[in-house]
Scaffold this active site. Structure first.
Site, PDB file in Angstrom:
ATOM      1  N   ASN A   1      67.031  15.432  57.890  1.00 26.80           N
ATOM      2  CA  ASN A   1      65.721  15.566  58.518  1.00 26.80           C
ATOM      3  C   ASN A   1      64.817  14.533  57.860  1.00 26.80           C
ATOM      4  O   ASN A   1      64.296  14.757  56.771  1.00 26.80           O
ATOM      5  CB  ASN A   1      65.219  16.995  58.295  1.00 26.80           C
ATOM      6  CG  ASN A   1      63.848  17.230  58.884  1.00 26.80           C
ATOM      7  OD1 ASN A   1      63.189  16.302  59.363  1.00 26.80           O
ATOM      8  ND2 ASN A   1      63.401  18.460  58.835  1.00 26.80           N
TER       9      ASN A   1
ATOM     10  N   ARG B   1      67.710  15.793  62.755  1.00 27.75           N
ATOM     11  CA  ARG B   1      66.601  16.383  63.487  1.00 27.75           C
ATOM     12  C   ARG B   1      65.878  15.237  64.190  1.00 27.75           C
ATOM     13  O   ARG B   1      65.507  14.246  63.552  1.00 27.75           O
ATOM     14  CB  ARG B   1      65.636  17.067  62.526  1.00 27.75           C
ATOM     15  CG  ARG B   1      64.414  17.588  63.225  1.00 27.75           C
ATOM     16  CD  ARG B   1      63.420  18.122  62.224  1.00 27.75           C
ATOM     17  NE  ARG B   1      62.246  18.653  62.890  1.00 27.75           N
ATOM     18  CZ  ARG B   1      61.050  18.714  62.325  1.00 27.75           C
ATOM     19  NH1 ARG B   1      60.867  18.292  61.094  1.00 27.75           N
ATOM     20  NH2 ARG B   1      60.025  19.209  62.994  1.00 27.75           N
TER      21      ARG B   1
ATOM     22  N   HIS C   1      59.299  22.410  66.999  1.00 31.24           N
ATOM     23  CA  HIS C   1      59.870  23.331  65.997  1.00 31.24           C
ATOM     24  C   HIS C   1      61.014  24.151  66.597  1.00 31.24           C
ATOM     25  O   HIS C   1      61.302  25.265  66.146  1.00 31.24           O
ATOM     26  CB  HIS C   1      58.800  24.293  65.429  1.00 31.24           C
ATOM     27  CG  HIS C   1      57.809  23.631  64.515  1.00 31.24           C
ATOM     28  ND1 HIS C   1      56.460  23.885  64.554  1.00 31.24           N
ATOM     29  CD2 HIS C   1      57.994  22.705  63.534  1.00 31.24           C
ATOM     30  CE1 HIS C   1      55.848  23.147  63.633  1.00 31.24           C
ATOM     31  NE2 HIS C   1      56.756  22.427  63.009  1.00 31.24           N
TER      32      HIS C   1
ATOM     33  N   GLY D   1      54.014  25.885  58.318  1.00 26.65           N
ATOM     34  CA  GLY D   1      54.308  24.981  57.202  1.00 26.65           C
ATOM     35  C   GLY D   1      53.283  23.865  57.249  1.00 26.65           C
ATOM     36  O   GLY D   1      52.163  24.067  57.741  1.00 26.65           O
TER      37      GLY D   1
ATOM     38  N   ARG E   1      46.960  17.869  60.609  1.00 23.35           N
ATOM     39  CA  ARG E   1      46.719  17.725  62.057  1.00 23.35           C
ATOM     40  C   ARG E   1      45.693  18.755  62.523  1.00 23.35           C
ATOM     41  O   ARG E   1      45.671  19.874  62.027  1.00 23.35           O
ATOM     42  CB  ARG E   1      48.032  17.926  62.830  1.00 23.35           C
ATOM     43  CG  ARG E   1      48.953  16.738  62.771  1.00 23.35           C
ATOM     44  CD  ARG E   1      50.323  17.047  63.341  1.00 23.35           C
ATOM     45  NE  ARG E   1      51.280  17.341  62.306  1.00 23.35           N
ATOM     46  CZ  ARG E   1      52.506  17.831  62.505  1.00 23.35           C
ATOM     47  NH1 ARG E   1      52.909  18.084  63.732  1.00 23.35           N
ATOM     48  NH2 ARG E   1      53.313  18.068  61.496  1.00 23.35           N
TER      49      ARG E   1
ATOM     50  N   ASP F   1      47.587  21.019  51.307  1.00 23.22           N
ATOM     51  CA  ASP F   1      48.576  21.962  50.799  1.00 23.22           C
ATOM     52  C   ASP F   1      47.943  23.340  50.601  1.00 23.22           C
ATOM     53  O   ASP F   1      46.972  23.489  49.855  1.00 23.22           O
ATOM     54  CB  ASP F   1      49.113  21.421  49.466  1.00 23.22           C
ATOM     55  CG  ASP F   1      50.301  22.218  48.984  1.00 23.22           C
ATOM     56  OD1 ASP F   1      51.425  21.738  49.165  1.00 23.22           O
ATOM     57  OD2 ASP F   1      50.088  23.329  48.438  1.00 23.22           O
TER      58      ASP F   1
ATOM     59  N   ARG G   1      48.935  26.002  49.068  1.00 22.77           N
ATOM     60  CA  ARG G   1      48.962  26.541  47.699  1.00 22.77           C
ATOM     61  C   ARG G   1      47.815  25.973  46.866  1.00 22.77           C
ATOM     62  O   ARG G   1      47.140  26.697  46.145  1.00 22.77           O
ATOM     63  CB  ARG G   1      50.289  26.164  47.033  1.00 22.77           C
ATOM     64  CG  ARG G   1      51.094  27.381  46.641  1.00 22.77           C
ATOM     65  CD  ARG G   1      52.376  27.006  45.985  1.00 22.77           C
ATOM     66  NE  ARG G   1      53.080  25.930  46.668  1.00 22.77           N
ATOM     67  CZ  ARG G   1      54.307  25.535  46.366  1.00 22.77           C
ATOM     68  NH1 ARG G   1      54.951  26.120  45.390  1.00 22.77           N
ATOM     69  NH2 ARG G   1      54.905  24.577  47.026  1.00 22.77           N
TER      70      ARG G   1
ATOM     71  N   ASN H   1      55.939  32.498  52.255  1.00 22.44           N
ATOM     72  CA  ASN H   1      55.506  32.694  50.864  1.00 22.44           C
ATOM     73  C   ASN H   1      54.078  33.161  50.656  1.00 22.44           C
ATOM     74  O   ASN H   1      53.750  33.624  49.582  1.00 22.44           O
ATOM     75  CB  ASN H   1      55.650  31.356  50.105  1.00 22.44           C
ATOM     76  CG  ASN H   1      57.076  30.887  50.054  1.00 22.44           C
ATOM     77  OD1 ASN H   1      57.927  31.553  49.476  1.00 22.44           O
ATOM     78  ND2 ASN H   1      57.351  29.752  50.679  1.00 22.44           N
TER      79      ASN H   1
ATOM     80  N   GLU I   1      66.477  25.081  59.329  1.00 25.94           N
ATOM     81  CA  GLU I   1      66.696  24.077  60.379  1.00 25.94           C
ATOM     82  C   GLU I   1      67.969  23.274  60.097  1.00 25.94           C
ATOM     83  O   GLU I   1      68.667  22.869  61.016  1.00 25.94           O
ATOM     84  CB  GLU I   1      65.481  23.138  60.454  1.00 25.94           C
ATOM     85  CG  GLU I   1      64.252  23.825  61.041  1.00 25.94           C
ATOM     86  CD  GLU I   1      62.948  23.168  60.633  1.00 25.94           C
ATOM     87  OE1 GLU I   1      62.657  23.125  59.409  1.00 25.94           O
ATOM     88  OE2 GLU I   1      62.208  22.700  61.513  1.00 25.94           O
TER      89      GLU I   1
END
Ligand code: AMP
Length: 396
Positions: free
Chosen positions: A8, A93, A181, A210, A241, A283, A285, A332, A379
């Site tokens: 990928n 992919r 996806h 994600g 995006r 991100d 997190r 997560n 994936e």
């Protein structure tokens, strides 16, 4: 023994997985790795199926290393790791299959040329997906390569979900809603049918949250609608995006602010979403850890928009039996799941805070009208399964 490699290749990362095949041709994960920060300071980490680190490498001054050079290194390491196990094919992919590619395909020059024409429809992904195929063809000209499309899973969705309200001629030219996806959603549909076949036969929303993010409405394991459309820019707010915005904004940027098409593309694909709203990071997190008001506003907007779009898909499905979270954030981030489910309580989603904190498989309360699950996506395995299927049919 034989082996298959899944690849990928993205703009700043290359993910790969090595699968060995048993006598019945079932793929078993042997190792999986990722090169990150390509173009800045690439780093590679490979883990065994048990999660042990097999290889770590950093190129501190590797800003000029190309995807092709990195693929050569990965390929050499894979050959060494696999020893006498022969690699029989590589599955890739490929984000966009357009109207022509509704199923995984063995790649030849004509297929590559047709796929290249779709580059403008997925500028963040498609050129990198195809460059990897070309690089491998240079390294191993005889090796079979299979393209697995993110759009294919959505190909047979109802016509009403594929059409944009533009004059008919545009639809005929391919300006239509595709959905992306698909490899992730196909894997989730398969896993759900193993975990709970009754739920899998019903009305399900899968949330792939994600860096890229979308929702897919599935009925009996088939895609019937998705938040992504003509490009992977549509729908949810993402890492960088913007997701769906009033198309009038794009006209305003061009005609009133004088932005060029290239600048607008850069703004909408690379500078918006969580990064744009927080001004801090793409991100999730990092944003959660930051705690500042702009970060909080970005997280809240991400969740609000996910819940709002889910409302639309519940209408497409005429109800809902299960909601599945997947991908980096979905698998997560307990607080994001809590916020999205809280906004969908009206639709029958009752989240169990204890199991949600643990990212357990089932995170709904026993009396929740809608089951809520967390299913890690894979994936790479889906690519390996498709690749096997294609080369068995067409062993050349
Ligand atoms: P993906 O594109 O699927 O790799 O997902 C990347 C996103 O998942 C990033 O926004 C990460 O911050 C987020 N993410 C990954 N791991 C975690 C974690 N343990 N907790 C919260 N967010 C995470």
């Amino acid at each position: 023994m034989k082996a298959i490699i899944s690849l990928n290749s993205g703009s700043s990362s290359i993910k790969f997985a090595l699968f060995t095949l048993d006598g019945a041709n079932n793929p078993a994960l042997s190792a999986g790795g990722k090169v990150e920060r390509i173009g800045i300071a690439p780093s590679l980490r490979v883990r065994s199926a048990d999660g042990d680190i097999l290889l770590e490498r950093v190129w501190p001054d590797g800003a000029s290393l190309t995807h092709a050079e990195l693929l050569k290194d990965i390929s050499a390491w894979a050959a060494e790791h696999l020893g006498d196990r022969e690699v029989i094919a590589i599955g890739h992919r490929v984000v966009h299959g357009g109207t022509e590619f509704a199923a995984p395909r063995l790649v030849d020059d004509a297929v590559l040329d047709a796929l290249e024409k779709l580059n403008p429809l997925a500028p963040l992904h498609q050129p990198h997906n195809l460059a990897a195929i070309r690089a491998i063809a240079q390294l191993r000209p005889k090796l079979l390569q299979v393209a697995c499309f993110d759009t294919a899973f959505h190909h047979d969705k109802p016509a009403v979900a594929a059409r944009l309200p533009l004059p008919r001629a545009f639809h005929e030219q391919g300006v239509r809603r595709y959905g992306f996806h698909g490899l992730s959603y196909e894997y989730i549909a398969r896993r759900l049918s193993e975990i709970d076949p009754v739920l899998a036969a019903g009305r399900v929303i899968a949330a792939h949250l994600g860096n890229g993010a979308s929702l897919c409405a599935m009925h009996a394991g088939k895609s019937i609608d998705s938040t992504m459309g003509f490009t992977a820019l549509d729908g949810l707010m993402m890492g960088t995006r913007c997701g769906a915005i009033d198309p009038g904004v794009v006209l305003h940027l061009q005609t009133q602010l004088g932005m060029s098409p290239a600048d607008i593309e850069d703004l909408l694909y690379r500078k918006s979403g969580l990064l744009g709203v927080s001004g801090i990071s793409s991100d999730m997190r990092t944003l959660s850890a930051s705690g500042g008001p702009e970060a909080e506003e970005a997280i809240e907007l991400f969740c609000w928009r996910a819940a709002r779009e889910a409302g639309g898909l519940i209408a497409s499905l005429s109800g809902l039996d299960a909601f599945v979270f997947t991908a980096g954030i979905g698998e997560n981030h307990a607080d994001v799941r809590h916020r999205i489910c809280g906004r969908l309580a009206w639709a029958g989603l009752r989240i169990d805070e204890a199991t949600n904190r643990d990212s357990a498989l089932r995170i709904s309360t026993p009396d929740s009208p809608v089951a809520i699950l967390v299913i890690p996506t894979d994936e790479e395995r889906m690519i390996a399964l498709h690749t096997l299927q294609v080369i068995r049919k067409d062993p050349s």
